[in-house]
Design an enzyme around this catalytic site. Structure first.
Site, mmCIF file in Angstrom:
data_model
loop_
_atom_site.group_PDB
_atom_site.id
_atom_site.type_symbol
_atom_site.label_atom_id
_atom_site.label_comp_id
_atom_site.label_asym_id
_atom_site.label_seq_id
_atom_site.Cartn_x
_atom_site.Cartn_y
_atom_site.Cartn_z
ATOM 1 N N GLU A 144 0.896 -1.167 0.000
ATOM 2 C CA GLU A 144 0.000 0.000 0.000
ATOM 3 C C GLU A 144 0.924 1.204 0.000
ATOM 4 O O GLU A 144 1.284 1.716 1.046
ATOM 5 C CB GLU A 144 -0.916 -0.036 1.230
ATOM 6 C CG GLU A 144 -2.215 0.716 1.005
ATOM 7 C CD GLU A 144 -2.107 2.224 1.161
ATOM 8 O OE1 GLU A 144 -1.298 2.845 0.448
ATOM 9 O OE2 GLU A 144 -2.847 2.766 1.985
ATOM 10 N N GLU A 153 4.314 8.721 -3.907
ATOM 11 C CA GLU A 153 5.136 8.246 -2.783
ATOM 12 C C GLU A 153 6.209 7.266 -3.246
ATOM 13 O O GLU A 153 6.774 6.527 -2.452
ATOM 14 C CB GLU A 153 4.238 7.606 -1.708
ATOM 15 C CG GLU A 153 3.456 8.662 -0.942
ATOM 16 C CD GLU A 153 2.507 8.086 0.102
ATOM 17 O OE1 GLU A 153 2.551 6.862 0.346
ATOM 18 O OE2 GLU A 153 1.723 8.869 0.667
#
Length: 692
Positions: A144, A153
């Site tokens: 995740e 990210e």
């Protein structure tokens, strides 16, 4: 080890580096993290669990052992799901040490220590082999690593490395794939976050138009995504010009490329208009068949399905380099370019020479050339474009300016000096104190003045208020001191009280009968029940059958790390709430006088008029420009008996969450809230305490 942290100092208007203990950074990271928000995301958690169960079953059906690699494990939740679904062993990787320590405790508490190994490393540093961190490569990859933009990210380089070094070829992946969707829209409101619109001023000698400089008109802006809760954007604020289109997808079960690339789709506008904005979101399929799907689509795309509220994944607003007029049914190409961490878009009309057209697409990330996008954030552009707000300033300047006025403006990147000149002030000077060096704001101002033939009409004083000399003012006294006030370093509503400190610093240069605009300010407060925002600070307890209270305790400790809890900034137009009390003025600040030596404090109680959960207090500032004209940075309107609130969309309001949210107490209906609020004039900070 000491940590140095940048903090805005409201008494000087500048960023300062403060030395903090080594725990400070960690507590901030935990306290303001989105872990709680993710654990409350029922839709995400259920879909991950279903996807993990299915992946473990597929591996077992092939007669293989299920070895799981979980990158960015956080609390260890996904690894525990895998272990309880029958995985033989899980390697849970977490680079943030305090989080890895918490994961070890949570895994142990839930009885999975023999099945899960927590590795406190970056995944690119993990080794495989008999003496390595992992005994063998994994055949199930669970991650995740996504943000609102999907790749912001570093998901792509992480997957690329994992496929090369940490997982078997043909492994199962949960999620299996991600797909990015786009829709072309026209929206004056969202476009006003990217460019400055002309300002019209009725002056004595006819209408004046303040136009932005050409380099600003043609500037592509910044590549950084604008992520917002699109579900709070009313459909009246935008017009969809295309259907929703799949832009690109990434299959996580196969080797992933992180190198920069472009994707192109053909669009046909469903109606004519001005193409300005690309709205975007993604969904993830947890399984190869796409039966287990988790979507970020906004309300108008799937009007029949219930929306899961979440703050860790929202929707994206991208600004096209320029506004493009488009016609219904014409052939267009939308190109998405990406590097490892960000995406940007280009729109082109179809031409006969298609191959050459493909080559025309700009692979380079947009760069701001006009400096305005470096100085002003998107809400600030929106604020400067807010015509009704500008009218309030024009109206109040008209009241105070005379033909012999010597005017000094103290605010960052403000239009007030130009308005003051157009409205007849004899002499106008401006100071922009909080960003003297950064991004050369005076060059942006000069470009502005030049574009409007005002170079010799308005003087820029490049010094700080405390260093102002009579020679800067041509030995004249200031008869009108103005400010919005707005300073780029402000984080909380009261940080713009720096104007009061600047006004105090220039006292000796003010005429005895000086007019200060705004003449005063006031701090207001209201008790509210949030529809959803409370979840970001609320403990989770048990998540999908796993005990994560260790994480709750960590967040609580970090929120209470400072003896006095702090208010935090949130743009409340994105986070609906209802008022449980009337708005109340709690402190006033008189700009006609200098900042006093003593603290300003107030205590009292506020009656709760409506039933509801008292999640916290919202605080905001109001500036009283003249005796009868005020502007609010918070509540704009309180509608109907239900207490629905309309907030200023250009400002963040301060939210103080009550400990009952953090402790998850069930309260009997309180009838009042007592408060104790102190403004420390030495630091410019406000401390507060509330009791239900």
């Amino acid at each position: 080890m000491k940590t140095f942290c940048g903090r805005a100092n409201p008494t000087t208007g500048s960023m300062e580096w403060l030395e903090e203990g080594e725990d400070y950074d960690y507590h901030q990271e935990i306290a303001r993290s989105r872990y709680a928000d993710m654990l409350h995301d029922k839709d995400r958690n259920v879909k991950y669990y279903q996807g993990i169960r299915a992946a473990v079953s597929r591996v077992k059906e092939r007669g293989e052992k299920a070895i799981v690699l979980d990158i960015g494990t956080g609390t260890g939740l996904l690894s525990m799901m895998a272990a309880s679904a029958g995985a033989d062993f899980c390697y849970a990787i977490e680079v943030f040490k305090p989080m890895a320590n918490a994961a070890v405790k949570i895994v142990e508490k839930n009885g999975f220590s023999d099945k899960i190994k927590v590795i406190n490393k970056h995944s690119t540093e993990v080794t495989v082999g008999p003496d390595g961190d992992m005994q063998c490569r994994a055949n199930i990859l669970v991650t995740e690593l996504f943000d609102t933009e999907l790749i912001g990210e570093g998901a792509l380089p992480t997957y690329e490395h994992a496929h090369k070094y940490l997982v078997q070829e043909g492994c199962e992946a949960v999620p299996h794939r991600a797909t990015v969707y786009v829709q072309l829209v026209e929206s004056r409101r969202m476009w006003s976050w990217k460019k400055l619109f002309p300002v019209h001023v009725e002056a004595e000698d006819g209408e004046k138009v303040l136009a932005p400089p050409s380099e600003m008109e043609n500037c592509p802006g910044l590549p950084s995504v604008c992520d917002i809760q699109l579900n709070q954007m009313p459909s009246s604020d935008f017009s969809t010009l295309s259907d929703v289109v799949k832009m690109f997808s990434v299959d996580f079960s196969k080797p992933v490329q992180s190198a920069s690339t472009c994707y192109r789709v053909q669009l046909e506008p469903v109606k004519s208009g001005k193409a300005q904005i690309v709205l975007s979101w993604w969904d993830i399929d947890m399984d190869p068949s796409g039966m287990i799907n988790c979507s970020m689509a906004p309300y108008w795309v799937k009007p029949t399905s219930a929306l899961q509220w979440r703050d860790h994944w929202m929707q994206c607003v991208y600004f096209l380099p320029r506004e493009e007029p488009v016609l219904q049914g014409e052939k267009l190409y939308l190109t998405a370019c990406r590097d490892e961490y960000s995406v940007w878009y280009n729109l082109q009309k179809a031409r006969a020479d298609e191959e050459e057209q493909k080559a025309d697409v700009c692979l380079e990330s947009p760069v701001c050339r006009c400096r305005a996008h470096l100085l002003w954030n998107r809400p600030r552009f929106g604020e400067l474009n807010d015509q009704s707000r500008t009218r309030q300033y024009i109206k109040s300047l008209r009241k105070v300016l005379k033909t012999d006025s010597v005017c000094l403006c103290i605010s960052d990147g403000s239009l007030l000096p130009v308005l003051a000149h157009y409205l007849g002030a004899k002499q106008v000077q401006c100071m922009q104190p909080s960003r003297i060096d950064l991004y050369h704001p005076h060059e942006l101002r000069q470009a502005f003045f030049k574009a409007n033939n005002l170079e010799d009409k308005i003087k820029i004083i490049e010094t700080r208020p405390e260093l102002l000399k009579p020679s800067h003012l041509e030995d004249k006294k200031i008869s009108v001191l103005v400010g919005e006030p707005f300073f780029t370093t402000s984080l909380l509503p009261w940080h713009n009280l720096y104007f009061w400190y600047a006004r105090t610093a220039v006292s000796s240069h003010l005429a005895s009968n000086v007019t200060v605009l705004p003449q005063s300010a006031s701090l207001h407060m209201m008790i509210v029940e949030f529809q959803d925002l409370w979840r970001i600070r609320s403990p989770c307890g048990i998540c999908e059958g796993f005990d994560v209270r260790t994480m709750d305790d960590m967040i609580k400790d970090s929120l209470n790390f400072r003896e006095s809890k702090e208010a935090e900034p949130h743009p409340l137009w994105e986070y609906p709430c209802k008022s449980l009390s009337e708005p109340q003025e709690v402190l006033t600040f008189d700009f006609t006088k200098t900042v006093p030596q003593h603290c300003l404090s107030t205590e009292g109680s506020v009656k709760l008029l409506r039933k509801g959960k008292s999640h916290g207090a919202v605080l905001w500032m109001e500036y009283h420009l003249t005796a009868d004209i005020s502007v609010s940075t918070g509540l704009m309107q309180l509608s109907n008996e239900k207490g629905n609130c309309e907030w200023n969309p250009h400002c963040k309001q301060a939210v103080y969450f009550f400990s009952s949210v953090i402790e998850s107490e069930i309260l009997s209906d309180p009838t009042a809230v007592t408060y104790d609020i102190k403004f420390d004039t030495k630091t410019g900070e406000i401390t507060m305490d509330f009791k239900l």
